[in-house]
Scaffold this active site. Structure first.
Site, PDB file in Angstrom:
ATOM      1  N   LYS A 273      39.446 -42.221  99.096  1.00  0.00           N
ATOM      2  CA  LYS A 273      39.979 -42.061 100.461  1.00  0.00           C
ATOM      3  C   LYS A 273      39.212 -42.952 101.424  1.00  0.00           C
ATOM      4  CE  LYS A 273      42.764 -38.203 101.668  1.00  0.00           C
ATOM      5  NZ  LYS A 273      42.987 -36.993 102.373  1.00  0.00           N
TER       6      LYS A 273
ATOM      7  N   LYS B  74      47.991 -43.612  85.280  1.00  0.00           N
ATOM      8  CA  LYS B  74      47.784 -42.169  85.083  1.00  0.00           C
ATOM      9  C   LYS B  74      48.865 -41.377  85.814  1.00  0.00           C
ATOM     10  CE  LYS B  74      45.376 -38.911  87.266  1.00  0.00           C
ATOM     11  NZ  LYS B  74      44.349 -38.297  88.084  1.00  0.00           N
TER      12      LYS B  74
ATOM     13  N   LYS C  63      50.749 -37.002  91.053  1.00  0.00           N
ATOM     14  CA  LYS C  63      51.682 -36.839  92.179  1.00  0.00           C
ATOM     15  C   LYS C  63      51.459 -37.910  93.235  1.00  0.00           C
ATOM     16  CE  LYS C  63      53.020 -33.753  94.981  1.00  0.00           C
ATOM     17  NZ  LYS C  63      52.694 -32.757  95.985  1.00  0.00           N
TER      18      LYS C  63
HETATM   19  P1  TYM Z   1      44.607 -30.748  89.292  1.00  0.00           P
HETATM   20  O1  TYM Z   1      45.321 -29.625  89.939  1.00  0.00           O
HETATM   21  O2  TYM Z   1      44.705 -32.101  89.910  1.00  0.00           O
HETATM   22  O3  TYM Z   1      45.095 -30.908  87.803  1.00  0.00           O
HETATM   23  C1  TYM Z   1      45.168 -29.789  86.916  1.00  0.00           C
HETATM   24  C2  TYM Z   1      44.779 -30.227  85.523  1.00  0.00           C
HETATM   25  O4  TYM Z   1      45.679 -31.245  85.041  1.00  0.00           O
HETATM   26  C3  TYM Z   1      44.919 -32.347  84.545  1.00  0.00           C
HETATM   27  N1  TYM Z   1      45.686 -33.590  84.726  1.00  0.00           N
HETATM   28  C4  TYM Z   1      45.849 -34.529  83.780  1.00  0.00           C
HETATM   29  N2  TYM Z   1      45.419 -34.591  82.517  1.00  0.00           N
HETATM   30  C5  TYM Z   1      45.763 -35.683  81.786  1.00  0.00           C
HETATM   31  N3  TYM Z   1      46.546 -36.694  82.267  1.00  0.00           N
HETATM   32  C6  TYM Z   1      47.011 -36.670  83.536  1.00  0.00           C
HETATM   33  N4  TYM Z   1      47.792 -37.653  83.973  1.00  0.00           N
HETATM   34  C7  TYM Z   1      46.662 -35.547  84.366  1.00  0.00           C
HETATM   35  N5  TYM Z   1      46.946 -35.189  85.641  1.00  0.00           N
HETATM   36  C8  TYM Z   1      46.336 -33.988  85.858  1.00  0.00           C
HETATM   37  C9  TYM Z   1      43.645 -32.335  85.381  1.00  0.00           C
HETATM   38  O5  TYM Z   1      42.608 -33.046  84.742  1.00  0.00           O
HETATM   39  C10 TYM Z   1      43.378 -30.854  85.496  1.00  0.00           C
HETATM   40  O6  TYM Z   1      42.679 -30.363  84.372  1.00  0.00           O
HETATM   41  N6  TYM Z   1      39.927 -29.875  90.844  1.00  0.00           N
HETATM   42  C11 TYM Z   1      40.944 -29.492  89.871  1.00  0.00           C
HETATM   43  C12 TYM Z   1      41.326 -28.019  89.990  1.00  0.00           C
HETATM   44  C13 TYM Z   1      40.158 -27.106  89.867  1.00  0.00           C
HETATM   45  C14 TYM Z   1      39.434 -26.801  88.677  1.00  0.00           C
HETATM   46  C15 TYM Z   1      38.435 -25.871  89.077  1.00  0.00           C
HETATM   47  C16 TYM Z   1      39.540 -27.213  87.343  1.00  0.00           C
HETATM   48  C17 TYM Z   1      39.600 -26.402  90.884  1.00  0.00           C
HETATM   49  N7  TYM Z   1      38.571 -25.653  90.413  1.00  0.00           N
HETATM   50  C18 TYM Z   1      37.500 -25.348  88.121  1.00  0.00           C
HETATM   51  C19 TYM Z   1      38.622 -26.705  86.420  1.00  0.00           C
HETATM   52  C20 TYM Z   1      37.628 -25.778  86.814  1.00  0.00           C
HETATM   53  C21 TYM Z   1      42.197 -30.317  90.134  1.00  0.00           C
HETATM   54  O7  TYM Z   1      42.411 -30.805  91.214  1.00  0.00           O
HETATM   55  O8  TYM Z   1      43.075 -30.362  89.081  1.00  0.00           O
END
Ligand code: TYM
Length: 324
Positions: A110, A189, A192
């Site tokens: 960002k 990758k 969204k």
């Molecule tokens: P988030 O909501 O962006 O994504 C959720 C999960 O999906 C995985 N992911 C992917 N894996 C492989 N290829 C892709 N293209 C792809 N896009 C998304 C992400 O790696 C994730 O596992 N900060 C985290 C949410 C969170 C969290 C936590 C996770 C908050 N607290 C504690 C684990 C433990 C997030 O924004 O994920």
């Protein structure tokens, strides 16, 4: 193993979420502790419309349950139903060095784009560390993009333990090599924010259209093609058995098959794989109360553990173990 993971309700879940994370949630449920939550506090850093957030949380719960998350084997809850999370976030914040957060990718990106980041985005990894540490988690199933945040969590736990004595457990990221970074329709990758996602729950007609739009090279129909460098094949691999993968790879290499046909094969595999979940979701949509009850019951169970750990942390750093 004590499993924990979270997913942000920032819109419709996509194949990256499914193969990178949700499929592992389901495979790992039934362990000594399997906690999964909808990260609505994290989503507040990007979603500013209350109705949209509320709707997204409902959709997220429906999606996870429809995909096979079983409330008898796993605990599903809303992050904001466990207020201990934000308290632990503050306690951790007091020992977090700025440079640790300055190098985190979401903030760095960002800043590089000249977008003003707020404190919520900057301190986002500390909230995530609190999520993980609050349940003595050992194993955190995530995609590759979250590994850095699990590393920050380990650093914070270690620093806390060095300052105050052994209190917090160090977790490990659980990442599957072949689905750590699922490509989107443009080969980058799937995300969204890149506008390249394939939603898990999509009508067959729209799904087909999205799959047909996946970017491929311009190799002529009759020429041999390399499956290893093709996003269509990379996605197909996630759905298909080793034999089915081998069959399609041979057809790529033999020539005479256009990318349209490969995309059709991918579409068919996706329909078969996700069809049942699609039906389950339609069914679940008719009982929103049941879904809400699952979230409440989940929060109740999660809080019991969270309170136990928070008491330990409060006491370690010199506060009363419980507020009076
Ligand atoms: P988030 O909501 O962006 O994504 C959720 C999960 O999906 C995985 N992911 C992917 N894996 C492989 N290829 C892709 N293209 C792809 N896009 C998304 C992400 O790696 C994730 O596992 N900060 C985290 C949410 C969170 C969290 C936590 C996770 C908050 N607290 C504690 C684990 C433990 C997030 O924004 O994920």
């Amino acid at each position: 193993m004590k499993i924990l993971s979270g997913i942000q309700p920032t819109g419709r879940f996509h194949w990256g979420n499914y193969f990178g994370a949700i499929r592992q949630y389901i495979a790992l449920q039934g362990h000594e502790q399997s906690f999964y939550f909808i990260a609505d506090l994290h989503a507040l850093t990007t979603i500013r419309e209350p109705d949209v957030l509320r709707q997204n949380v409902k959709d997220a719960a429906l999606d996870l349950l429809a995909l096979g998350l079983d409330p008898k084997q796993a605990t599903l809850f809303r992050q904001s139903d466990v207020p201990e999370t934000t308290e632990l976030t503050w306690l951790l914040m007091t020992i977090t060095q700025m440079h640790l957060l300055e190098k985190c990718v979401a903030f760095k990106d960002k800043k590089a784009k000249g977008i003003a980041a707020d404190a919520g985005l900057f301190t986002y990894p500390v909230l995530m560390a609190a999520d993980i540490l609050l349940y003595d988690s050992t194993t955190v199933p995530v995609g590759a993009d979250q590994i850095q945040h699990v590393e920050v969590t380990r650093d914070l736990a270690q620093r806390f333990n060095t300052m105050y004595g052994e209190t917090l457990h160090l977790p490990e990221a659980y990442v599957l090599d072949d689905s750590a970074k699922v490509p989107g329709t443009d080969g980058e990758k799937m995300s969204k924010s890149y506008n390249n996602t394939i939603p898990i729950f999509e009508t067959p007609k729209k799904l087909r259209k999205i799959i047909m739009s996946i970017k491929t090279d311009s190799t002529a129909m009759e020429s041999p093609k390399n499956p290893e460098t093709c996003s269509v094949f990379e996605l197909y691999r996630l759905f298909a058995t080793p034999e089915a993968q081998k069959t399609l790879a041979e057809r790529y290499r033999a020539g005479g098959m256009g990318y349209g046909e490969a995309k059709e094969t991918l579409y068919q595999a996706a329909i078969v794989h996700l069809g049942e979940a699609f039906d389950r979701r339609t069914q679940l949509e008719t009982s929103p109360d049941v879904v809400e009850d699952i979230l409440r019951e989940g929060a109740h169970r999660a809080r019991a553990k969270a309170q136990e750990v928070l008491e330990r942390v409060r006491s370690a750093c010199g506060l009363l173990s419980k507020p009076v």
